[in-house]
Structures are given as C-alpha cells and as structure tokens.
Enzyme design. Structure first.
Site, PDB file in Angstrom:
ATOM      1  N   ARG A  48     123.739  -0.780  92.927  1.00 19.10           N
ATOM      2  CA  ARG A  48     123.498  -1.387  91.616  1.00 19.10           C
ATOM      3  C   ARG A  48     124.480  -2.537  91.435  1.00 19.10           C
ATOM      4  O   ARG A  48     125.379  -2.739  92.251  1.00 19.10           O
ATOM      5  CB  ARG A  48     123.546  -0.377  90.447  1.00 19.10           C
ATOM      6  N   GLY A  49     124.281  -3.288  90.339  1.00 17.60           N
ATOM      7  CA  GLY A  49     125.054  -4.509  90.155  1.00 17.60           C
ATOM      8  C   GLY A  49     124.189  -5.668  90.631  1.00 17.60           C
ATOM      9  O   GLY A  49     123.584  -5.589  91.711  1.00 17.60           O
ATOM     10  N   ALA A  50     124.142  -6.738  89.834  1.00 16.62           N
ATOM     11  CA  ALA A  50     123.166  -7.814  90.074  1.00 16.62           C
ATOM     12  C   ALA A  50     123.217  -8.397  91.497  1.00 16.62           C
ATOM     13  O   ALA A  50     122.200  -8.391  92.204  1.00 16.62           O
ATOM     14  CB  ALA A  50     123.352  -8.896  89.012  1.00 16.62           C
ATOM     15  N   ARG A  91     113.769  -3.184  89.526  1.00 15.11           N
ATOM     16  CA  ARG A  91     114.568  -3.286  88.292  1.00 15.11           C
ATOM     17  C   ARG A  91     114.288  -4.668  87.678  1.00 15.11           C
ATOM     18  O   ARG A  91     114.229  -5.659  88.403  1.00 15.11           O
ATOM     19  CB  ARG A  91     116.075  -3.113  88.567  1.00 15.11           C
ATOM     20  N   GLN A 198     129.474   3.676  84.822  1.00 14.51           N
ATOM     21  CA  GLN A 198     129.927   2.803  85.922  1.00 14.51           C
ATOM     22  C   GLN A 198     131.407   2.467  85.791  1.00 14.51           C
ATOM     23  O   GLN A 198     132.090   2.259  86.787  1.00 14.51           O
ATOM     24  CB  GLN A 198     129.122   1.491  85.928  1.00 14.51           C
ATOM     25  N   ASP A 239     124.090  -9.999  84.338  1.00 13.98           N
ATOM     26  CA  ASP A 239     122.866  -9.710  85.091  1.00 13.98           C
ATOM     27  C   ASP A 239     121.889 -10.867  85.044  1.00 13.98           C
ATOM     28  O   ASP A 239     121.081 -11.052  85.952  1.00 13.98           O
ATOM     29  CB  ASP A 239     122.205  -8.433  84.564  1.00 13.98           C
ATOM     30  N   ASN A 249     124.077  -8.437  80.015  1.00 17.91           N
ATOM     31  CA  ASN A 249     124.972  -7.615  80.839  1.00 17.91           C
ATOM     32  C   ASN A 249     124.873  -6.185  80.326  1.00 17.91           C
ATOM     33  O   ASN A 249     124.133  -5.896  79.375  1.00 17.91           O
ATOM     34  CB  ASN A 249     126.413  -8.151  80.788  1.00 17.91           C
ATOM     35  N   LYS A 250     125.605  -5.306  80.942  1.00 20.53           N
ATOM     36  CA  LYS A 250     125.541  -3.881  80.609  1.00 20.53           C
ATOM     37  C   LYS A 250     125.609  -3.614  79.112  1.00 20.53           C
ATOM     38  O   LYS A 250     126.372  -4.244  78.395  1.00 20.53           O
ATOM     39  CB  LYS A 250     126.690  -3.171  81.328  1.00 20.53           C
TER      40      LYS A 250
HETATM   41  O1  MRU Z   1     122.880  -1.123  85.615  1.00 22.31           O
HETATM   42  P1  MRU Z   1     123.861  -1.757  86.544  1.00 22.31           P
HETATM   43  O2  MRU Z   1     124.993  -0.860  86.932  1.00 22.31           O
HETATM   44  O3  MRU Z   1     123.183  -2.395  87.735  1.00 22.31           O
HETATM   45  O4  MRU Z   1     124.503  -2.933  85.691  1.00 22.31           O
HETATM   46  C1  MRU Z   1     125.446  -3.774  86.278  1.00 22.31           C
HETATM   47  C2  MRU Z   1     126.078  -4.698  85.325  1.00 22.31           C
HETATM   48  O5  MRU Z   1     125.745  -4.776  84.173  1.00 22.31           O
HETATM   49  C3  MRU Z   1     127.114  -5.623  85.896  1.00 22.31           C
HETATM   50  O6  MRU Z   1     128.049  -5.966  84.926  1.00 22.31           O
HETATM   51  C4  MRU Z   1     126.427  -6.893  86.391  1.00 22.31           C
HETATM   52  O7  MRU Z   1     125.389  -6.588  87.265  1.00 22.31           O
HETATM   53  C5  MRU Z   1     127.371  -7.803  87.051  1.00 22.31           C
HETATM   54  S1  MRU Z   1     127.802  -7.243  88.648  1.00 22.31           S
HETATM   55  C6  MRU Z   1     128.824  -8.321  89.404  1.00 22.31           C
END
Ligand code: MRU
Length: 346
Positions: A48-50, A91, A198, A239, A249-250
């Site tokens: 996970r993470g963009a 996603r 996370q 994201d 973002n999250k």
């Molecule tokens: O749902 P996730 O864990 O994929 O969400 C990730 C985030 O919101 C991160 O802050 C974002 O992807 C930046 S990662 C460098």
C-alpha cells in the site's frame, strides 16, 4: 533501514512484497508469480502507499505478459490490455497506480506486433525504471525538504509515507530521514491512523528501525499537542494532488491541516510529481475509496462495535490547497499559487 529493506523486489519473474498487513509483529515477504496475486496484494493492502502500488502494478503487468507469452501477437496484446484494466480496478484514489499502468500500456502499444518475448523484456525494463525513478524521486524530496525541519522541532505525520509506501526511502518520512541523517535533533509524532493503523504499525516500525526519536499518539491527540506547543510542523504524503493543489491523502489529514492552520503551524505535503494529476481541476473530482466496514467495527480481527451499527469508512480525505504551506516534490518545493506553479513544475 532505507536501502536495506525495499517494499518490493523483482527477481526471477517473481515479485516479492513485504507483507504490510503482518508488520510489525512479523517481517515476511509475499511472493507473487501471477498478476492476480499482485492485484490481490494491492486490494488487501499487503502492499500500500501511492508510489508502492504504482510500482507493484507495473510488475503485475510484466507477470501478466509472461503468463500469455505463448499467444499470437494480437491475442497477447489483448490479454495484456485486460491485465492492465484489471489492475487499474484494484484501488481508486492513488493516481500513481494509473500513472504507472499508463506507462506500461504505452510501452505495449509502442512495441506493436513484435514477438511477445521482446515485448515482455520492454515491459520489464519499464517496470524497473518506474521503481528506480521512485527511489530517486524520494531521495530528492528528502533533500529538498530537510531544510524545513529545525533543531528541537516537533514534526507530526499521519499514515505511512515511508519506505514501505514507496519503493524505498519514503516521501514525508524521506524528508524526516534526510533531516535526521543531517544530524538534526527533532522529535516525530506519528499518529496511529485509524482504522488501518498504518501509523502505529508501519511508521512507528520504520522510525524505531532507524532510531529516529518518535512518539506514537492516537489521531485525536493532535489538537491537544498543537495547543501545548509540541508541534512545529506537519508533514504528510499524498495519494493524488489535483491541478489546483487540493490533496487527497489518508483520512484524518484534512483534520490535521485545519488544526495546523488554527495554531499557525506550517502544513507540508511531500510527494513525487507522479502523484500530481493535472487532469483534475480540483479535489472535488478525486474518487475517494470506501473500504470494508470491518476495518472500523473490528480491531485486529476482534469485534469492538455492536452488530447492526451503520459504518462509513472513507480511506482518504481531501485537504484544500489553501491549507497547504508547500508541496515538497522531487523537483523542489512548490508554493502557492499551486495552479500556476504545479503546471510550471511539469
Ligand atoms: O491506504 P493507504 O495505506 O495506501 O494510504 C497511503 C497514504 O495515504 C499515504 O500517505 C500516501 O499514499 C503517500 S505514500 C508515500
């Protein structure tokens, strides 16, 4: 830990991903030999993470192509197109996924009707380039952003925008890493990031592994900390950033941005340009993922809410551009007006 642990490793037609659902208790790789396994790993957030899901999906396309290598050129191209489409459905919010898949699709199209073996090699090279470029971009974000952190600062972050969320090094955590490597003496506050945790599971793990001084807080403690003067800067990942600077973002990021503005604290977003989506005029157009209700009703598999309660579980929120002090990118720190300056950065 950066450079020692990568979120993903490609070797021998296998994609190895650190299983992020198991951390911090267990450090274990999940091995994907079929594109469906990559899709499943993205959907279930093993990766996970963009930027990390973008790179993982690119290797997923390579695996899909390998699977269809014995088909005729036309059948091969059609099958790989289907794989790309399926991976794009895993996603919806992080634009890096679509950005990486578009790059892979472009390679597929440029290769035309060459033999599948040649196309597979071109796809593999492109996926590897995406991964290498991401590490470079994170390093660059780190070096541009480190100067913003001062000795004795309290730095608040949310979710995990670290090595695990990218191929390596991280965006928001990349800035923190770079400042720490420069010998700066500051303190990180990591918000636990309900419901998927996370922050508690992944960011806390990365910070402990690196020996960066840090304290874990629950998300609802942020305002109190700011009121007490413990936070001098907020830094988060992204994201998807719309053309006007609005940033998805999250979930919980927007709350921190409002709190930061109220307390006169700078609020920075750290992201590579691959997270900027100039095709969207504003954050209102960013699709927000709704995840399973069990993420809210359960904690680590244990039910904490009564059966029958309604649940809303948006995985992301959108922080309006006017609450963002600057966007730390791989090409430098972008300041308002974002509409103009993001376009210039490309
Ligand atoms: O749902 P996730 O864990 O994929 O969400 C990730 C985030 O919101 C991160 O802050 C974002 O992807 C930046 S990662 C460098």
């Amino acid at each position: 830990m950066a450079d020692k642990v990568r979120s993903l490793i490609w070797a021998n037609e296998t994609l190895r991903l650190i299983d992020q659902t198991k951390l911090p208790a267990v450090f274990q790789y999940v091995e994907c030999r079929r594109w469906e396994e990559v899709a499943e790993a993205i959907r279930t957030m093993k990766v996970r993470g963009a930027p990390a899901i973008g790179a993982a999906a690119a290797f997923g396309v390579v695996l899909g192509a390998v699977e269809h290598r014995d088909k005729s050129p036309e059948q091969f191209a059609a099958a790989v197109e289907t794989v790309i489409k399926e991976l794009a459905g895993t996603r919806p919010t992080a634009v890096n996924l679509f950005w990486a898949l578009e790059r892979m699709e472009k390679v597929l199209k440029i290769q035309g009707d060459k033999p599948p073996a040649e196309i597979i090699e071109a796809l593999r090279l492109e996926a590897e380039a995406i991964a290498v470029e991401d590490v470079k971009a994170c390093r660059s974000i780190g070096s541009h952003g480190a100067a913003l952190i001062n000795n004795s600062d309290g730095v608040l972050t949310i979710c995990n925008a670290g090595a695990l969320a990218t191929v390596d090094y991280g965006t928001a955590l990349g800035v923190i890493r770079a400042a720490f490597d420069q010998g700066k003496d500051f303190h990180v506050y990591a918000a636990e990031t309900r419901p998927f945790l996370q922050g508690a599971r992944l960011t806390a793990w990365e910070l402990v592994e690196e020996g960066i001084p840090a304290t874990l807080i629950t998300d609802n403690m942020a305002g109190w900390l700011m009121q007490q003067g413990k936070v001098q800067m907020v830094i988060v990942g992204a994201d998807r950033i719309a053309a006007n600077g609005d940033t998805a973002n999250k979930i919980g990021t927007y709350t921190f941005a409002v709190l930061a503005r109220h307390h006169g604290i700078p609020f920075y977003v750290a992201a590579p340009l691959s997270t900027v989506d100039l095709s969207l005029g504003s954050g209102r157009e960013i699709p927000i993922e709704e995840r399973a209700s069990e993420e809210v009703t359960h904690l680590l598999g244990h039910r904490i809410a009564p059966e029958g309660i309604g649940v809303h579980n948006p995985a992301f929120d959108v922080t309006p551009a006017q609450l963002i002090t600057g966007i730390i990118t791989d090409v430098g720190i972008i300041k308002p007006p974002y509409g103009e300056n993001l376009a210039k950065a490309f």
